[in-house]
Design a protein around this motif. Structure first.
Motif, PDB file in Angstrom:
ATOM      1  N   ALA A 229       0.817  -1.226   0.000  1.00 40.13           N
ATOM      2  CA  ALA A 229       0.000   0.000   0.000  1.00 40.13           C
ATOM      3  C   ALA A 229       0.843   1.264   0.000  1.00 40.13           C
ATOM      4  CB  ALA A 229      -0.923  -0.004   1.212  1.00 40.13           C
ATOM      5  N   ALA A 230       2.113   1.160   0.406  1.00 35.73           N
ATOM      6  CA  ALA A 230       2.956   2.357   0.503  1.00 35.73           C
ATOM      7  C   ALA A 230       4.238   2.182  -0.299  1.00 35.73           C
ATOM      8  CB  ALA A 230       3.274   2.631   1.980  1.00 35.73           C
ATOM      9  N   PRO A 231       4.130   2.131  -1.638  1.00 29.58           N
ATOM     10  CA  PRO A 231       5.332   1.962  -2.460  1.00 29.58           C
ATOM     11  C   PRO A 231       6.312   3.122  -2.252  1.00 29.58           C
ATOM     12  CG  PRO A 231       3.431   2.540  -3.813  1.00 29.58           C
ATOM     13  CD  PRO A 231       2.912   2.295  -2.448  1.00 29.58           C
ATOM     14  N   VAL A 232       7.613   2.787  -2.291  1.00 30.50           N
ATOM     15  CA  VAL A 232       8.620   3.799  -1.949  1.00 30.50           C
ATOM     16  C   VAL A 232       8.840   4.816  -3.071  1.00 30.50           C
ATOM     17  CG1 VAL A 232       9.863   2.380  -0.283  1.00 30.50           C
ATOM     18  CG2 VAL A 232      10.468   2.247  -2.715  1.00 30.50           C
ATOM     19  N   ASP A 233       8.523   4.450  -4.291  1.00 24.63           N
ATOM     20  CA  ASP A 233       8.690   5.425  -5.377  1.00 24.63           C
ATOM     21  C   ASP A 233       7.686   5.118  -6.507  1.00 24.63           C
ATOM     22  OD1 ASP A 233       9.704   3.274  -6.841  1.00 24.63           O
ATOM     23  OD2 ASP A 233      11.768   3.752  -6.290  1.00 24.63           O
ATOM     24  N   LEU A 234       7.750   5.916  -7.547  1.00 23.29           N
ATOM     25  CA  LEU A 234       6.777   5.813  -8.636  1.00 23.29           C
ATOM     26  C   LEU A 234       6.873   4.470  -9.371  1.00 23.29           C
ATOM     27  CD1 LEU A 234       4.578   7.559  -9.900  1.00 23.29           C
ATOM     28  CD2 LEU A 234       6.267   8.321 -11.587  1.00 23.29           C
ATOM     29  N   THR A 235       8.117   3.973  -9.563  1.00 23.54           N
ATOM     30  CA  THR A 235       8.279   2.692 -10.274  1.00 23.54           C
ATOM     31  C   THR A 235       7.613   1.566  -9.487  1.00 23.54           C
ATOM     32  OG1 THR A 235      10.429   3.529 -10.935  1.00 23.54           O
ATOM     33  CG2 THR A 235       9.993   1.235 -11.420  1.00 23.54           C
ATOM     34  N   GLN A 236       7.889   1.543  -8.175  1.00 24.30           N
ATOM     35  CA  GLN A 236       7.265   0.537  -7.316  1.00 24.30           C
ATOM     36  C   GLN A 236       5.741   0.635  -7.395  1.00 24.30           C
ATOM     37  OE1 GLN A 236       8.402  -1.823  -4.618  1.00 24.30           O
ATOM     38  NE2 GLN A 236       9.907  -1.930  -6.266  1.00 24.30           N
ATOM     39  N   LYS A 237       5.265   1.879  -7.389  1.00 25.99           N
ATOM     40  CA  LYS A 237       3.821   2.111  -7.440  1.00 25.99           C
ATOM     41  C   LYS A 237       3.222   1.531  -8.724  1.00 25.99           C
ATOM     42  CE  LYS A 237       0.476   5.800  -6.884  1.00 25.99           C
ATOM     43  NZ  LYS A 237       0.242   7.231  -6.841  1.00 25.99           N
ATOM     44  N   ARG A 238       3.939   1.734  -9.843  1.00 28.77           N
ATOM     45  CA  ARG A 238       3.457   1.214 -11.134  1.00 28.77           C
ATOM     46  C   ARG A 238       3.415  -0.315 -11.120  1.00 28.77           C
ATOM     47  NH1 ARG A 238       7.398   2.921 -15.279  1.00 28.77           N
ATOM     48  NH2 ARG A 238       5.959   2.285 -16.899  1.00 28.77           N
TER      49      ARG A 238
END
Ligand SMILES: [Zn+2]
Length: 274
Positions: A229-238
């Protein structure tokens, strides 16, 4: 009828070559058909009731041999697929029948997923997340083996192993293609690999490609839902948003079964030494 007879003559010649005539074979006086001297069933049949045209066919014992050979070939194919899937992993022989039944809801979920994937050509993904040693990889391997037994291809692999394949292969696209072509992909221990931009790129390509392939995927991970739920950056979020686009999640709970098994073995050996 003569044109048909010509066709049958050609077929009969080919069939005769495929069906060897043995010395013990004989002609049945009542029907005029060639009979097998071993199983005493016809090696010929008449496709047209009103015609004397006879064509060669398999007698019962040849049919049984033929079926047995096909079954051997099928089993060989399955074992080859299993070896490719697990590429040396100890989990190669892991099947639902070996489940200790300590996590019935997990077992039920995974069995239902396996049945769905093998039965209706499902596109569903399954994310098994939870602590180490709770049986996530075991269950994912059971699903992969069930898929292989049902005639599918499968791969059971970690992101680090895919990185190794990419490192060793001159054709990077072929590595991803292979992961996208396989009937069921299992990505084991997702999130335990080292965090670098390069690894993130591999993970994104893998997840994105698989999603686009429209095929099922099982992911096991020690990450918590908070991590997801809390990705560390945009790539992780994607990457994570792509996984959650398709995956049903299951929280695998319980004691560390590997630790429990080690403890039990240690206790057994110490009691046998007394
Ligand atoms: Zn026979």
């Amino acid at each position: 009828m003569s044109a048909i007879r010509n066709v049958f003559d050609v077929l009969a010649t080919k069939a005769e070559a495929a069906i060897p005539i043995q010395d013990s074979d004989y002609t049945d006086e009542a029907t005029g058909l060639l009979m097998c001297g071993k199983c005493h069933t016809p090696k010929q049949c008449r496709p047209f009731p009103d015609s004397d045209i006879a064509v060669y066919c398999l007698c019962v014992c040849m049919k049984a041999d033929d079926d047995a050979m096909r079954e051997r070939l099928r089993r060989n194919e399955i074992e080859q697929r299993r070896n490719i899937c697990f590429h040396g992993s100890d989990l190669i022989g892991t099947v639902f029948a070996d489940d200790d039944g300590k996590a019935p809801t997990l077992t039920k979920t995974c069995k239902a997923y396996a049945e769905n994937v093998t039965g209706v050509n499902s596109r569903d993904w399954l994310l098994l997340w939870g602590d180490c040693g709770t049986g996530k990889s075991f269950m994912a391997a059971c699903i992969a083996n069930a898929a292989i037994d049902a005639g599918m291809t499968a791969r059971f692999i970690t992101v680090s192993e895919i990185e190794q394949h990419l490192w060793n292969s001159p054709d990077k696209a072929a590595v991803y293609d292979e992961m996208n072509r396989t009937g069921l992909l299992v990505i084991d221990d997702f999130g335990c690999e080292r965090r670098t931009d390069y690894m993130d790129e591999i993970k994104f390509n893998l997840i994105d490609g698989r999603l686009r392939s429209g095929k099922p995927c099982v992911i096991t991970s020690n990450l918590t839902l908070n991590d997801f739920a809390a990705p560390v950056d945009l790539t992780q979020k994607r990457i994570i948003s792509r996984i959650f686009e398709r995956a049903k999640t299951f929280h695998v709970q319980g004691d560390d079964r590997r630790f429990a098994a080690l403890k039990s073995r240690a206790e057994q050996s110490s009691s046998s030494e007394k």
